[in-house]
Write an enzyme that holds these catalytic residues in place. Sequence first.
Site, PDB file in Angstrom:
ATOM      1  N   SER A   1       0.812  -1.213   0.000  1.00  0.00           N
ATOM      2  CA  SER A   1       0.000   0.000   0.000  1.00  0.00           C
ATOM      3  C   SER A   1       0.848   1.267   0.000  1.00  0.00           C
ATOM      4  CB  SER A   1      -0.935  -0.009   1.214  1.00  0.00           C
ATOM      5  OG  SER A   1      -1.844  -1.085   1.118  1.00  0.00           O
TER       6      SER A   1
ATOM      7  N   GLY B   1      -0.631  -9.677 -12.001  1.00  0.00           N
ATOM      8  CA  GLY B   1      -1.476 -10.452 -12.896  1.00  0.00           C
ATOM      9  C   GLY B   1      -0.957 -10.381 -14.325  1.00  0.00           C
TER      10      GLY B   1
ATOM     11  N   GLY C   1     -23.451 -27.812   4.457  1.00  0.00           N
ATOM     12  CA  GLY C   1     -22.565 -28.631   3.634  1.00  0.00           C
ATOM     13  C   GLY C   1     -22.731 -28.345   2.147  1.00  0.00           C
TER      14      GLY C   1
ATOM     15  N   THR D   1      -7.428  -6.562   0.666  1.00  0.00           N
ATOM     16  CA  THR D   1      -6.048  -6.088   0.828  1.00  0.00           C
ATOM     17  C   THR D   1      -5.378  -5.675  -0.476  1.00  0.00           C
ATOM     18  OG1 THR D   1      -5.259  -8.405   0.828  1.00  0.00           O
ATOM     19  CG2 THR D   1      -5.637  -7.380   2.964  1.00  0.00           C
TER      20      THR D   1
ATOM     21  N   GLU E   1      -5.469  -3.450  -4.292  1.00  0.00           N
ATOM     22  CA  GLU E   1      -5.904  -2.080  -4.626  1.00  0.00           C
ATOM     23  C   GLU E   1      -5.947  -1.224  -3.355  1.00  0.00           C
ATOM     24  OE1 GLU E   1      -6.704  -0.030  -7.112  1.00  0.00           O
ATOM     25  OE2 GLU E   1      -6.204  -1.394  -8.746  1.00  0.00           O
TER      26      GLU E   1
ATOM     27  N   ASP F   1      -4.694  -1.746   0.935  1.00  0.00           N
ATOM     28  CA  ASP F   1      -5.173  -2.456   2.103  1.00  0.00           C
ATOM     29  C   ASP F   1      -6.285  -1.643   2.782  1.00  0.00           C
ATOM     30  OD1 ASP F   1      -4.261  -4.552   4.406  1.00  0.00           O
ATOM     31  OD2 ASP F   1      -4.890  -2.643   5.276  1.00  0.00           O
TER      32      ASP F   1
END
Lengths: 652, 652
Positions: free
Chosen positions: B136, B169, B396, B417, B419, B421
Amino acid sequence: MAAVRRTLDGRWHTLRDEIRSREDFAELRVDPATGVEAYRAAVWDMLGRLAADGHAVHGFPTAVGGRGDIGGSVVSFEMLAFADLSLQVKSGVQWGLFGGAIQALGNPEQHARWLPAVMDLTLPGCFAMTETGHGSDVQSVHTTATYDPDTREFVVDTPTESARKDYIGNAARDGRMAAVFVQLYSKGERHGVHAVLVPLRDDDGNVLPGVEITDDGHKEGLNGVDNGRLAFHGVRVPRENLLDRHGSVAEDGTYSSSIESENRRFFTMLGALVRGRVSVSGSAVGAASLAQTIAVRYGEARRQFAAPGGDEEITVLDYLAHQRKLLPGLARTYALRFAQNELVEMLHDIQTTREAGGDVDEKRQRELESRAAGTKALTTWHATATIQACREACGGQGYLSENRLGQLRADTDVFTTFEGDNTVLLQLVAKGLISGYADDFGNLDTLGTVRFVADQVLDTVAERTSLRQLAERLRAVGPGGEDDVRERSWQVKLLDDREEHTLDGLVRRLRPARDKGISAERQFAIFNSAQDHLLRAARAHLDGLVLDAFVRGIDTCVDPSARALLEKVCDLYALSLIEEDKGWFLEHGRISAARSKAITAEVNRLCLELRPHARALVDAFGIPEEWIGAPIATGAEQRRQDEARAHAASLV
Amino acid sequence: MAAVRRTLDGRWHTLRDEIRSREDFAELRVDPATGVEAYRAAVWDMLGRLAADGHAVHGFPTAVGGRGDIGGSVVSFEMLAFADLSLQVKSGVQWGLFGGAIQALGNPEQHARWLPAVMDLTLPGCFAMTETGHGSDVQSVHTTATYDPDTREFVVDTPTESARKDYIGNAARDGRMAAVFVQLYSKGERHGVHAVLVPLRDDDGNVLPGVEITDDGHKEGLNGVDNGRLAFHGVRVPRENLLDRHGSVAEDGTYSSSIESENRRFFTMLGALVRGRVSVSGSAVGAASLAQTIAVRYGEARRQFAAPGGDEEITVLDYLAHQRKLLPGLARTYALRFAQNELVEMLHDIQTTREAGGDVDEKRQRELESRAAGTKALTTWHATATIQACREACGGQGYLSENRLGQLRADTDVFTTFEGDNTVLLQLVAKGLISGYADDFGNLDTLGTVRFVADQVLDTVAERTSLRQLAERLRAVGPGGEDDVRERSWQVKLLDDREEHTLDGLVRRLRPARDKGISAERQFAIFNSAQDHLLRAARAHLDGLVLDAFVRGIDTCVDPSARALLEKVCDLYALSLIEEDKGWFLEHGRISAARSKAITAEVNRLCLELRPHARALVDAFGIPEEWIGAPIATGAEQRRQDEARAHAASLV
């Protein structure tokens, strides 16, 4: 801080150390990138290693080659949480649930016949209780086993899709047999829920005729466990496959049981299976400990944002906001560790007495069940919340699987709803509080939800926690100055008051449901409108049990500095608990506005005071270095920070 | 309830309907059992389909073939949350972050040169801002780009392991180029953070010399996104690769910028990239909507535990405890939907004005940034909490990947967290409140954490929310009887009071840090001890913004019955918010104990009243049937229940 660790370890400390010294433990972990089938295969192999090493023997009777150490079986199960949770759950299915059902519900011949093969894994099995349509309401399962006197067999059937056994571990890949919970029919009569052993696959792994197995497929977590669905179509098993400790069928089909009431029989059977719930609870505490070990170590290595007037970045655990994220949760893990230790001791003592043929007071058994239900709810919700907080406290690093937190979260997520949905379990606890253990046992007909308002004796408020006794004991010890929020006797009194008041109010709200001639709809409406109150009462009661266990745990510690540290952790636990529910205490005039603010200030102060001990506190969980695994917690982050600071220095 | 849906859809309702009508949308989802590499490959293919269908064009300038619809780009991104979150995030990396950086920080020639290839995916790229050592705190990145006038190139270097670009990414598999955020050096001087385009791989996908790429490996979620780490060792790129809207280097190495202060330049650059944060926030609201759609539909089909006096089992959503689990969260999703809509409009209007060459008031730009930071923190934390609640409410079934909830939780977990925190973002919001927008801009030197106490003008308390105006408007409209907790003006006044009081108290606590001669350690201690107060002030402010947006959103609804329903949902939002923080309101004498209890009772009553509308409320999110996917929500559970009941009836 060996003394803190020894205190946390509790009665089975020797066994814990024994397991810690396992050299190959760090190998018992699967790369989470592994696909489902490969993951299952790896876990199966590791389970074989555990079996070969005698990991399974702890809890089984000595008569069949076990160690007869029930508490030890729970503790050894719990420690697997540090390895791989799929492996842990798979071992729990095989030895805790499948083996445990044979042990708890079978007769000595059945023990001798099957348990050795259960222990050495030559008979992998399933615990087929839950149905697609019925999870926590086990009494309503729809699978049937009908006795056929002509062939002396039971015929097992799945009448509808809802009645499929679902989420059954070991079903999709490895199981050869299942303990199937059925409605037992003989001579045209229903005798309630019983367990029957049904073979699933032959020795070559082929599914047997009449058995239908489907795969539950990929799950949020625990992908090393082969959960599946079982349906039975006219599957015949010999009469001897009925686990008949609590009810048997003679050759001619005559049903007999030492327990006359079907309800009572059902709850006796369920009570015998309580170890599963205790084990899940232990696993949750273990997983929380591991997550906190990782997050606190990272928080001590990581630096972010420069301090005023300098280029030195601040260690993130020095920020109050970061302490607030981690330290109250850490204190709660300590508290729950002590509560779990007491629960395991209680389980061990009761079941050991019973297995030795001794008498166990029914009230004490009910207490165990209630405590197991409640502790499991608290520990598993805590695990979900605190592992999440740990993940966030580690930022992007926490999201990488190599650092374990994400998978810990995903693997443990289901704990809050399996082995009994937590919300249902809390209702069971509340019901026990209201009805009193002395009530007609037959009233425990469903797990404490709807019907109970109809037939409870609401005037009897049972014993509550031992908080009251603790309060008195603490009062006797010292003057108990109520000015200091760290005064234990004041904290205890506050929690005790809340429990009493919440319970009294609940009983008052529910009483009208007992009026004669009241309609079923109205009864439901009364119950339903008080349901949040009911849950609150259960939590208030459980918070008391936990604090009580913490105080008793500290009493076992003889090292003065360790004791002093534990007292501080206990303060943080108690005060953050009170702070969390300060709305209630203010609303009910239990604390003043000034006192409420003082509590918040004190929680902050305790965070600051405990900050220098944070590393020691997680180290006291005693997770061996090579088991921790996460690079951010085992040197990588520290090394990077050192390199970055050396580089910065070289530029100046 | 078409009117509710239309109201929720907001200004881009036509675009939403356009995307809803995409016939192949349901195909844009990957089986979560798919291994990492296959998942990445599948997402890459789907991204190609989106590119071919023009999904990318919305936000890009018309000059390069885009639609110039900035708000539309956020909305179309958001709707991908209903498909596959890996696909969504991958598209966000390519078009929102990589393309967005070129758009926001590049000059028109750079737009023309690169953006068409970004849009049609012939140039897959990365947004390389975060470093292993700095998340950050972007201003502290350590990667360098040093200008070499001899060759007219920048030399890009990663000095330490901490300085690696991390979690990037598109890095591990597909990226050909990266917008790399560096400390820019020229003629021996540092000019602060800038972005440089660095080629990573050649046309055949081979990594270029000097570039080092490692794989971040398996993650808790989003495994279809190929996150990786980038390090650069003397990598040379042409001078033209510097994105130079805010700062350029002449051929001889002379640096120039229209913004003199380095700080100001940095924050102007960050401000231009605000769209990423707005987009993540939208995705969180979308994911929460989908989870609630699944959980509410299941809660309406599922039955458990028989009612008193009958064998009919109760629909689980009829239990108060179940309503409490789901409905206040649903009301909050509505509230955040309206807040998000306002945020997108604000972003659109400001950036459209600027792209058209118009002037944007700096104060308004700061407001946008603060609101984006705060809304993103609220929406992403809400998504984490509410998807978790939905998972637990489905037991379940909720744990099985086929029902999507587990994966939704895991995929969105990182939103809190990345872009920025969330805890840091809340501090940014608080800082804006304290310092006032009019302050010397240079003071915004770090994202609102430590240093700021040193140099802030704490006396200026800036404008707060528009809550005060809303309160006055509501007072003008009606008498505002304060007896009724559903009176909107009372709710608004309560939240407004809290905001004002919290902020005043915060300023008082921080003021001593400005005393002359105070040591750096003492300054930090003062700041740090008030950090929880700081976060509370930010939340109080944001809660006000959200309620205000909800009220304004309702005003856009013309259908009377839809309006009435929305008013109830707004009541549930406001009252459950107040209930959650009742400790504060009691502590500060803002409500009486009796009023506090009345609020809890009213939340229960609202749950009961909204229960019959629960299905309509989730249907109003407008997620087309075939996109929902989860079998438990699309008929399987209902079919099973019907079969089970028919079977039971046949036995009687």
